[in-house]
Each structure stands twice: as C-alpha cells, then as structure tokens.
Design a protein around this motif. Structure first.
Motif, mmCIF file in Angstrom:
data_model
loop_
_atom_site.group_PDB
_atom_site.id
_atom_site.type_symbol
_atom_site.label_atom_id
_atom_site.label_comp_id
_atom_site.label_asym_id
_atom_site.label_seq_id
_atom_site.Cartn_x
_atom_site.Cartn_y
_atom_site.Cartn_z
ATOM 1 N N VAL A 19 -11.403 2.640 -2.610
ATOM 2 C CA VAL A 19 -10.124 2.047 -2.239
ATOM 3 C C VAL A 19 -10.307 0.984 -1.159
ATOM 4 O O VAL A 19 -9.657 -0.066 -1.192
ATOM 5 N N ILE B 298 0.836 -1.205 0.000
ATOM 6 C CA ILE B 298 0.000 0.000 0.000
ATOM 7 C C ILE B 298 0.870 1.255 0.000
ATOM 8 O O ILE B 298 0.551 2.247 -0.676
ATOM 9 N N LEU C 15 -7.016 5.486 -8.538
ATOM 10 C CA LEU C 15 -8.250 4.784 -8.202
ATOM 11 C C LEU C 15 -9.356 5.770 -7.825
ATOM 12 O O LEU C 15 -10.518 5.573 -8.179
ATOM 13 N N ASP C 16 -8.999 6.836 -7.109
ATOM 14 C CA ASP C 16 -9.985 7.862 -6.759
ATOM 15 C C ASP C 16 -10.502 8.595 -7.994
ATOM 16 O O ASP C 16 -11.684 8.927 -8.081
ATOM 17 N N MET D 110 2.098 1.810 -3.451
ATOM 18 C CA MET D 110 0.996 2.311 -4.277
ATOM 19 C C MET D 110 0.750 3.788 -4.009
ATOM 20 O O MET D 110 0.431 4.545 -4.935
ATOM 21 N N LYS D 111 0.900 4.216 -2.758
ATOM 22 C CA LYS D 111 0.703 5.637 -2.438
ATOM 23 C C LYS D 111 1.816 6.487 -3.048
ATOM 24 O O LYS D 111 1.553 7.567 -3.584
ATOM 25 N N LEU E 95 -9.087 -2.591 -2.356
ATOM 26 C CA LEU E 95 -7.757 -2.985 -1.898
ATOM 27 C C LEU E 95 -7.756 -3.673 -0.536
ATOM 28 O O LEU E 95 -7.108 -4.704 -0.357
ATOM 29 N N GLU F 211 -0.915 5.557 -7.239
ATOM 30 C CA GLU F 211 -1.925 4.627 -7.723
ATOM 31 C C GLU F 211 -3.233 4.790 -6.957
ATOM 32 O O GLU F 211 -4.310 4.546 -7.508
ATOM 33 N N LEU F 212 -3.149 5.194 -5.698
ATOM 34 C CA LEU F 212 -4.364 5.412 -4.917
ATOM 35 C C LEU F 212 -5.155 6.606 -5.449
ATOM 36 O O LEU F 212 -6.391 6.571 -5.490
ATOM 37 N N LYS F 213 -4.445 7.634 -5.887
ATOM 38 C CA LYS F 213 -5.136 8.785 -6.485
ATOM 39 C C LYS F 213 -5.785 8.405 -7.810
ATOM 40 O O LYS F 213 -6.869 8.894 -8.143
#
Length: 75
Positions: free
Chosen positions: A35, A16, A28-29, A19-20, A39, A24-26
């Motif tokens: 998320v 994680i 997905l948003d 990914m941050k 995840l 990658e988290l953004k």
C-alpha cells in the motif's frame, strides 16, 4: 507553497479514507500489493515535484515582471 501542501493533503486524506471505508485497502493487501509504494509514494513524489516546479515558475515570473516594470518605469 504551504497552501499547495494543505490543499493537496486534505484531498489525499479524503481519498485514502474513502478507500478504507470501501475496503479497497484490504483488497490491495489480499493481492499482496504494498500500500505504501502503490498509494502513498507516488503522491509524495508528485507533491514534491509540483511544489518545486511551481516555485521555479513563480520565481521566473517575478524576475521577468520586475525586469519589465523596471525598464518601463526607469527607462
């Protein structure tokens, strides 16, 4: 089973974190993907299922090995 949880949680935290860092988290948003459900929830369910199955397997093996050794030693 605590060792399984500790080992798995460090791997999940590292994944994680990477990914941050890679944003990658953004991403997905931006695509409106939740998320938590995408995840985290599968990893939590996987952890619970694997701990239950491994506990069952170890319990069955302990009982069977106890039965085998008691039959060999005590006749």
């Amino acid at each position: 089973m605590l060792l399984i949880a500790l080992r798995s949680s460090s791997a999940i935290n590292t994944e994680i974190a990477v990914m941050k860092v890679n944003n990658e988290l953004k991403t997905l948003d931006v695509f409106n993907i939740d998320v938590i459900s995408y995840l985290f929830l599968p990893r939590i369910i996987n952890g619970v299922v694997s701990v239950v199955l491994l506990s069952s397997l170890f319990s069955i093996l302990a009982l069977l090995s106890g039965l085998l050794f008691s039959n060999l030693i005590l006749g």
